[in-house]
Write a protein that holds these residues in place. Structure first.
Motif, PDB file in Angstrom:
ATOM      1  N   MET A   1       8.476 -12.183  39.486  1.00 52.11           N
ATOM      2  CA  MET A   1       9.190 -12.724  38.318  1.00 52.11           C
ATOM      3  C   MET A   1       8.241 -13.161  37.223  1.00 52.11           C
ATOM      4  O   MET A   1       7.294 -13.886  37.496  1.00 52.11           O
ATOM      5  N   LYS A   2       8.780 -12.750  36.260  1.00 51.24           N
ATOM      6  CA  LYS A   2       7.706 -13.257  34.739  1.00 51.24           C
ATOM      7  C   LYS A   2       7.798 -14.560  34.613  1.00 51.24           C
ATOM      8  O   LYS A   2       8.887 -15.476  35.037  1.00 51.24           O
ATOM      9  N   LYS A   3       6.930 -15.088  33.864  1.00 49.74           N
ATOM     10  CA  LYS A   3       6.928 -16.546  33.455  1.00 49.74           C
ATOM     11  C   LYS A   3       8.289 -17.087  32.652  1.00 49.74           C
ATOM     12  O   LYS A   3       8.844 -17.970  32.898  1.00 49.74           O
ATOM     13  N   SER A   4       8.630 -16.026  31.825  1.00 55.93           N
ATOM     14  CA  SER A   4       9.699 -16.421  30.940  1.00 55.93           C
ATOM     15  C   SER A   4      11.014 -16.366  32.002  1.00 55.93           C
ATOM     16  O   SER A   4      11.779 -17.132  31.783  1.00 55.93           O
ATOM     17  N   GLU A   5      10.957 -15.739  32.946  1.00 55.55           N
ATOM     18  CA  GLU A   5      12.112 -15.458  33.863  1.00 55.55           C
ATOM     19  C   GLU A   5      12.266 -16.720  34.627  1.00 55.55           C
ATOM     20  O   GLU A   5      13.162 -17.494  35.136  1.00 55.55           O
ATOM     21  N   GLN A   6      10.881 -16.989  35.092  1.00 61.47           N
ATOM     22  CA  GLN A   6      10.719 -18.405  35.960  1.00 61.47           C
ATOM     23  C   GLN A   6      11.256 -19.649  34.849  1.00 61.47           C
ATOM     24  O   GLN A   6      11.924 -20.530  35.456  1.00 61.47           O
ATOM     25  N   GLN A   7      10.863 -19.775  33.856  1.00 62.78           N
ATOM     26  CA  GLN A   7      11.210 -20.881  32.901  1.00 62.78           C
ATOM     27  C   GLN A   7      12.758 -21.140  32.574  1.00 62.78           C
ATOM     28  O   GLN A   7      13.144 -21.969  32.698  1.00 62.78           O
ATOM     29  N   ARG A   8      13.276 -19.623  32.696  1.00 60.88           N
ATOM     30  CA  ARG A   8      14.789 -19.499  32.340  1.00 60.88           C
ATOM     31  C   ARG A   8      15.319 -20.093  33.623  1.00 60.88           C
ATOM     32  O   ARG A   8      16.369 -20.785  33.566  1.00 60.88           O
ATOM     33  N   GLN A   9      15.027 -19.623  34.798  1.00 63.15           N
ATOM     34  CA  GLN A   9      15.623 -19.979  36.088  1.00 63.15           C
ATOM     35  C   GLN A   9      15.412 -21.576  36.207  1.00 63.15           C
ATOM     36  O   GLN A   9      16.220 -22.374  36.919  1.00 63.15           O
TER      37      GLN A   9
END
Length: 197
Positions: A1-9
């Motif tokens: 999972m990309k960092k931006s996806e992790q942040q969104r989650q």
């Protein structure tokens, strides 16, 4: 999972926790930012419509998880042990709702139902009706001698039993789990209803 996806989650997870604890109105955007560990304004980067979009996503994901599990549990039903299949469906729905994420999503969906758009409300009803129709289709496949309208009424009754017990234990009694006593009552009611099939 990309960092931006992790942040969104991460923001979704924090929002779910706060909305469940404090309610949508009781949770500020500032608090969401602080709890998620993000700079002010970053919430709008991930959720351009802000807190409201976050609520919509949390409700949608929670309901989608419950529906996916229900559809999986409805696969492969046979005329043998239909009562066990129905109880397995109840247990599956219960287990999803009793997990932290599922419980939080359930509470938010119920508590914030007045904030749902007409489109979301229609989607929720259609989703619920879809599970009910799938149960009716399984019942019709098992018992071809019955009037389809009567079988649909039986599937509505099964869903009503599920909903009543979930709401009673999780909302009215404010339990985090379905009690053994409640599960036994569901089993007795399902047994009675399925005698008509």
């Amino acid at each position: 999972m990309k960092k931006s996806e992790q942040q969104r989650q991460n923001i979704i997870d924090v929002g779910r926790k706060l909305f469940a604890e404090k309610g949508y109105a009781g949770t500020s955007t500032r608090e969401l930012n602080e709890q998620a560990g993000i700079a002010e304004g970053l919430l709008y980067y991930y959720f351009p419509k802000g807190k409201r979009q976050l609520l919509d996503i949390i409700v949608h994901e929670g309901v989608t998880d419950r529906l996916r599990m229900a559809h999986e549990r409805l696969e492969g039903w046979t005329s043998e042990n239909v009562e066990n299949h129905v109880l397995d469906l109840f247990d599956g729905i219960s287990s999803v709702i009793q997990e932290d994420v599922g419980y939080q999503s359930f509470i938010i969906t119920v508590r914030e139902r007045a904030l749902l758009s007409d489109e979301q409300s229609a989607w929720l009803m259609a989703s619920f009706d879809g599970v009910q129709e799938q149960i009716a289709d399984v019942f019709l496949g098992i018992s071809k001698d019955h009037d389809p309208a009567e079988v649909r009424t039986l599937s509505q009754t099964v869903m009503s039993i599920f909903v009543k017990m979930l709401f009673e234990d999780l909302l009215l009694h404010n339990h985090r789990e379905i009690s053994d006593e409640s599960r036994k009552r569901v089993a007795a009611q399902i047994h009675l209803v399925l005698r008509l099939l």
